[in-house]
Design an enzyme around this catalytic site. Structure first.
Site, PDB file in Angstrom:
ATOM      1  N   CYS A 146       1.009  -1.112   0.048  1.00 29.31           N
ATOM      2  CA  CYS A 146       0.110  -0.122  -0.020  1.00 29.31           C
ATOM      3  C   CYS A 146       0.949   1.221   0.097  1.00 29.31           C
ATOM      4  CB  CYS A 146      -1.033   0.096   1.108  1.00 29.31           C
ATOM      5  SG  CYS A 146      -2.227   1.059   0.973  1.00 29.31           S
ATOM      6  N   HIS A 181      -3.727  -5.436   0.142  1.00 27.43           N
ATOM      7  CA  HIS A 181      -3.394  -5.773   1.384  1.00 27.43           C
ATOM      8  C   HIS A 181      -3.341  -7.138   1.572  1.00 27.43           C
ATOM      9  CE1 HIS A 181      -3.136  -1.777   3.560  1.00 27.43           C
ATOM     10  NE2 HIS A 181      -4.026  -1.421   2.475  1.00 27.43           N
ATOM     11  N   GLU A 222      -2.147  -8.914   3.715  1.00 29.06           N
ATOM     12  CA  GLU A 222      -2.506  -9.328   5.243  1.00 29.06           C
ATOM     13  C   GLU A 222      -4.042  -9.392   5.439  1.00 29.06           C
ATOM     14  OE1 GLU A 222      -1.362  -6.556   4.100  1.00 29.06           O
ATOM     15  OE2 GLU A 222      -1.842  -4.914   5.464  1.00 29.06           O
ATOM     16  N   ASP A 255     -22.172  -6.559  18.012  1.00 28.53           N
ATOM     17  CA  ASP A 255     -22.344  -5.502  19.088  1.00 28.53           C
ATOM     18  C   ASP A 255     -21.610  -6.345  20.279  1.00 28.53           C
ATOM     19  OD1 ASP A 255     -23.381  -4.023  17.217  1.00 28.53           O
ATOM     20  OD2 ASP A 255     -25.413  -4.139  17.957  1.00 28.53           O
ATOM     21  N   ASP A 277     -26.670   6.068  13.489  1.00 29.68           N
ATOM     22  CA  ASP A 277     -27.878   5.769  14.057  1.00 29.68           C
ATOM     23  C   ASP A 277     -29.107   6.532  13.809  1.00 29.68           C
ATOM     24  OD1 ASP A 277     -26.368   3.557  15.185  1.00 29.68           O
ATOM     25  OD2 ASP A 277     -25.630   4.918  16.651  1.00 29.68           O
TER      26      ASP A 277
HETATM   27  O1  1PR Z   1     -21.000   6.427  19.811  1.00 28.36           O
HETATM   28  O2  1PR Z   1     -18.756   6.305  18.901  1.00 28.36           O
HETATM   29  O3  1PR Z   1     -19.211   5.240  21.064  1.00 28.36           O
HETATM   30  O4  1PR Z   1     -20.154   4.377  18.985  1.00 28.36           O
HETATM   31  C1  1PR Z   1     -21.074   3.427  19.456  1.00 28.36           C
HETATM   32  C2  1PR Z   1     -21.431   2.267  18.400  1.00 28.36           C
HETATM   33  O5  1PR Z   1     -22.073   1.404  19.106  1.00 28.36           O
HETATM   34  C3  1PR Z   1     -22.202   3.036  17.296  1.00 28.36           C
HETATM   35  O6  1PR Z   1     -21.642   2.533  16.302  1.00 28.36           O
HETATM   36  C4  1PR Z   1     -23.516   2.504  17.655  1.00 28.36           C
HETATM   37  O7  1PR Z   1     -24.380   2.064  16.333  1.00 28.36           O
HETATM   38  C5  1PR Z   1     -23.334   1.198  18.223  1.00 28.36           C
HETATM   39  N1  1PR Z   1     -24.507   1.085  19.015  1.00 28.36           N
HETATM   40  C6  1PR Z   1     -24.575   1.491  20.398  1.00 28.36           C
HETATM   41  N2  1PR Z   1     -25.839   0.958  20.913  1.00 28.36           N
HETATM   42  C7  1PR Z   1     -26.389  -0.031  20.318  1.00 28.36           C
HETATM   43  C8  1PR Z   1     -27.300  -1.040  20.662  1.00 28.36           C
HETATM   44  O8  1PR Z   1     -27.656  -1.873  19.946  1.00 28.36           O
HETATM   45  N3  1PR Z   1     -27.875  -0.904  21.764  1.00 28.36           N
HETATM   46  N4  1PR Z   1     -25.657  -0.802  18.312  1.00 28.36           N
HETATM   47  C9  1PR Z   1     -25.482  -0.032  19.234  1.00 28.36           C
HETATM   48  C10 1PR Z   1     -25.828  -0.484  17.183  1.00 28.36           C
HETATM   49  C11 1PR Z   1     -26.739  -1.637  15.013  1.00 28.36           C
HETATM   50  C12 1PR Z   1     -25.764  -2.401  14.242  1.00 28.36           C
HETATM   51  C13 1PR Z   1     -26.484  -3.726  14.135  1.00 28.36           C
HETATM   52  C14 1PR Z   1     -27.284  -3.525  12.828  1.00 28.36           C
HETATM   53  C15 1PR Z   1     -27.598  -4.888  12.168  1.00 28.36           C
HETATM   54  N5  1PR Z   1     -26.464  -1.880  16.593  1.00 28.36           N
HETATM   55  O9  1PR Z   1     -24.674  -2.429  14.730  1.00 28.36           O
HETATM   56  O10 1PR Z   1     -25.278  -4.513  13.951  1.00 28.36           O
HETATM   57  O11 1PR Z   1     -28.461  -2.962  13.077  1.00 28.36           O
HETATM   58  O12 1PR Z   1     -28.511  -5.748  12.978  1.00 28.36           O
HETATM   59  P1  1PR Z   1     -29.340  -6.779  12.271  1.00 28.36           P
HETATM   60  O13 1PR Z   1     -28.760  -7.253  11.088  1.00 28.36           O
HETATM   61  O14 1PR Z   1     -29.498  -7.495  13.383  1.00 28.36           O
HETATM   62  O15 1PR Z   1     -30.707  -6.020  11.815  1.00 28.36           O
HETATM   63  P2  1PR Z   1     -19.869   5.610  19.642  1.00 28.36           P
END
Ligand code: 1PR
Length: 580
Positions: free
Chosen positions: A80, A192, A194, A243, A422
């Site tokens: 890269c 990349h 790797e 998550d 979000d």
């Molecule tokens: O604000 O910089 O500290 O980042 C926090 C991160 O954590 C953000 O990316 C935020 O989207 C994520 N987050 C915070 N709370 C939640 C929660 O679920 N309670 N998760 C959360 C967000 C959504 C996606 C999920 C998709 C697909 N989760 O990550 O994976 O919606 O889901 P599905 O296929 O099951 O529908 P910061």
């Protein structure tokens, strides 16, 4: 053999170190100019930005010794930026810092007029001269992982001298650029290895095992014209997202809920049942309210790597609480995952300025640096991105240079910075709405995805806009998804991970209105997320919105749909994907 790796101080070099360890090759790090004399082979895994890399080499007194090492004829392999520094200069460097000048050509940027930039993902690579013995493990037509904004164009007619170096090429849009260069003792690749799964590991291994005679004496490549084909070879990426949060026992687990609620539902109390009246009630009573545990992050990450995920994301979803760098269990998770996974790893949650309990402050750049050194390839910024754009808008549309997005993209390149959004729908009556988001309203009558709102009387379903939130959807902010997407692109983000609170965990399919809106508003790649319930949903989102990649969590964790099943459905629909 004295194999050395060169680290200029800001790049994510851990991924390469992990790959070499996995392949059983021993190496040392160049820590002073004298080490170049001890090296009999050198790899420069330059991840980051051209000016930072050249600056880093100069300030550490390594620039001239590196030039001398290459001139000595000992084998060099640049990855890269480690390949780009071989050129005369790069358009990425505003102050015109020169490169090493080994290859007589320049690095310039991709055009984003008809395609997303950075070029990010798995693209097919073609050897200019497949009959040459110096293939060096690069398989003709194989998919490798690229992530870059700048490239060396393949121009055999106008730059025949530069063309002698070109070993393989890749097409992005209608542009043909150098995927690898090779001549004499020099080998370099823009992709990349790797991070390119088994194909990449094979390539690294092949170069390291090549006999000295060919590793140091590759012949020049014949000048062969390479007109662009109608369609490039960039595949759509399938991403598995985990998550992660601590459960009530303090262990980090992968969790998942719907609409961001990750706790098991407590059973509804009834007048006739007591918690212990049946076995199922007993289980429900015990799990009710607990954090849903879908497995250990590293074990799940390994499973997704072997089952063909093109990329993985690990999000620390409770990082909005205090998360000091000093005591950050996610770093250990990232380190272990990076040892087992050889595709790109995005880490999110808590990428912001923070203070340790002993009062030591850390900038977002330092926090990101800790994750990069642990093996992350990209960091994902959520809440802080919203605040940064709010500040930028209040400041007349100009960043102050201090936000995490700006500082991290300056040091590591914009391709290393993802912004996770979000958004949530806000319902309005289009006939009376006179707010600032008029131009972004989606009318229920012409929506491409079915609206899932339950309560039609309070949600008239006539129209909506998408509002940004912070802290995992806990707080709404006065910013629309379009404002945020365009703002973070301007500040330097390289990719958008687009969630939907309304669709998360529903299995009802992606929100095509939301994704289409954001896709049109920016020129950086967008990851569609939230709502995948079956393989066909991926086909639909790619066909309907043209996004570069799609992500799912719940269906993969619960093993309802496999990654290969998704890819098979995409292949059947004529959408190109990477094979295992
Ligand atoms: O604000 O910089 O500290 O980042 C926090 C991160 O954590 C953000 O990316 C935020 O989207 C994520 N987050 C915070 N709370 C939640 C929660 O679920 N309670 N998760 C959360 C967000 C959504 C996606 C999920 C998709 C697909 N989760 O990550 O994976 O919606 O889901 P599905 O296929 O099951 O529908 P910061």
């Amino acid at each position: 053999m004295g194999l050395f790796l060169l680290d200029y101080g800001a790049g994510n070099v851990q991924s390469l170190a992990n790959s070499l360890e996995r392949l059983g090759h021993k190496f040392e790090w160049i820590s002073s100019p004298d080490d170049f004399d001890r090296a009999t082979s050198l790899i420069f895994p330059g991840v980051g930005a051209f000016p930072t890399a050249v600056d880093g080499l100069i300030s550490r007194g390594l620039f001239e010794p590196l030039k001398a090492y290459i001139a000595s004829g000992k084998p060099y392999f640049g990855i890269c930026i480690g390949m780009q520094v071989l050129f005369q200069s790069s358009a990425e460097s505003e102050s015109s810092l020169p490169g090493l000048g080994v290859i007589p050509a320049r690095i310039s940027s991709f055009s984003n007029a008809t395609k997303s930039v950075p070029h990010m993902g798995w693209n097919s690579t073609h050897l200019i001269d497949p009959s040459s013995k110096s293939a060096s493990g690069v398989s003709d037509g194989a998919h490798y992982y690229f992530v870059h904004t700048f490239r060396a164009a393949y121009e055999p007619e106008t730059n025949p001298e530069g063309a002698e170096w070109v070993h393989s090429v890749t097409q992005y849009g209608q542009e043909i650029f150098m995927a690898s260069v090779r001549k004499g003792n020099v080998f370099g690749c823009q992709f990349h290895p790797e991070k390119s799964g088994e194909a990449g590991l094979r390539m690294l291994d092949a170069w390291l095992r090549e006999p000295e005679s060919s590793r140091a004496h590759a012949p020049p490549t014949p000048r062969i014209p390479w007109p662009p084909r109608e369609k490039d070879g960039l595949t759509k990426r399938i991403i598995a997202c985990m998550d992660v949060r601590a459960n009530d026992q303090g262990d980090l687990v992968v969790t998942k809920g719907d609409q961001y609620d990750v706790r098991e539902k407590a059973p509804e109390p009834t007048s006739t049942s007591t918690p212990a009246s049946t076995e199922s009630n007993t289980v429900a009573a015990h799990t009710g309210g607990a954090v849903r545990n879908l497995g250990k992050p590293v074990a799940l990450a390994s499973r997704y790597f072997t089952s063909g995920a093109d990329e993985l994301a690990l999000l620390n979803i409770t990082s909005f609480r205090h998360s000091p760098l000093l005591d950050q269990p996610m770093i250990a998770v990232v380190r272990a995952a990076a040892q087992a996974v050889f595709v790109p790893l995005t880490i999110g949650g808590g990428i912001r300025d923070t203070v340790d309990p002993d009062g030591t402050p850390h900038t977002a750049l330092e926090v990101a640096g800790a994750y990069f050194r642990a093996g992350a390839d990209k960091v994902s910024i959520g809440s802080e991105a919203v605040y940064a754009v709010e500040k930028m808008l209040a400041n007349g549309g100009k960043g102050d240079g201090k936000s995490g997005i700006e500082t991290i993209s300056w040091a590591y390149g914009r391709q290393a910075v993802v912004v996770s959004i979000d958004p949530r729908k806000v319902y309005v009556d289009p006939e009376t709405y006179d707010g600032p988001y008029k131009g972004e309203l989606i009318l229920a009558s012409s929506a491409r995805s079915k609206d899932l709102s339950k309560d039609a009387s309070t949600n008239p379903k006539k129209a909506w806009w998408y509002q940004c939130t912070v802290s995992g959807g806990r707080e709404s902010r006065p910013l629309s998804v379009v404002q945020l997407a365009q703002g973070v692109e301007q500040l330097g983000a390289g990719e958008i991970l687009l969630n939907s609170i309304d669709r998360d965990g529903t299995g009802a399919g992606f929100d095509h209105d939301l994704i289409g809106l954001v896709r049109k508003a920016v020129t950086i790649p967008v990851v569609a997320s939230s709502g995948a319930g079956k393989a066909e949903h991926f086909v639909e989102v790619f066909e309907e919105t043209g996004v570069e990649s799609a992500l799912a969590a719940g269906i993969f964790h619960r093993e309802e749909v496999g990654i290969q099943e998704v890819k098979e459905a995409l292949r059947k629909a004529g959408i190109e994907v990477r094979g295992l």
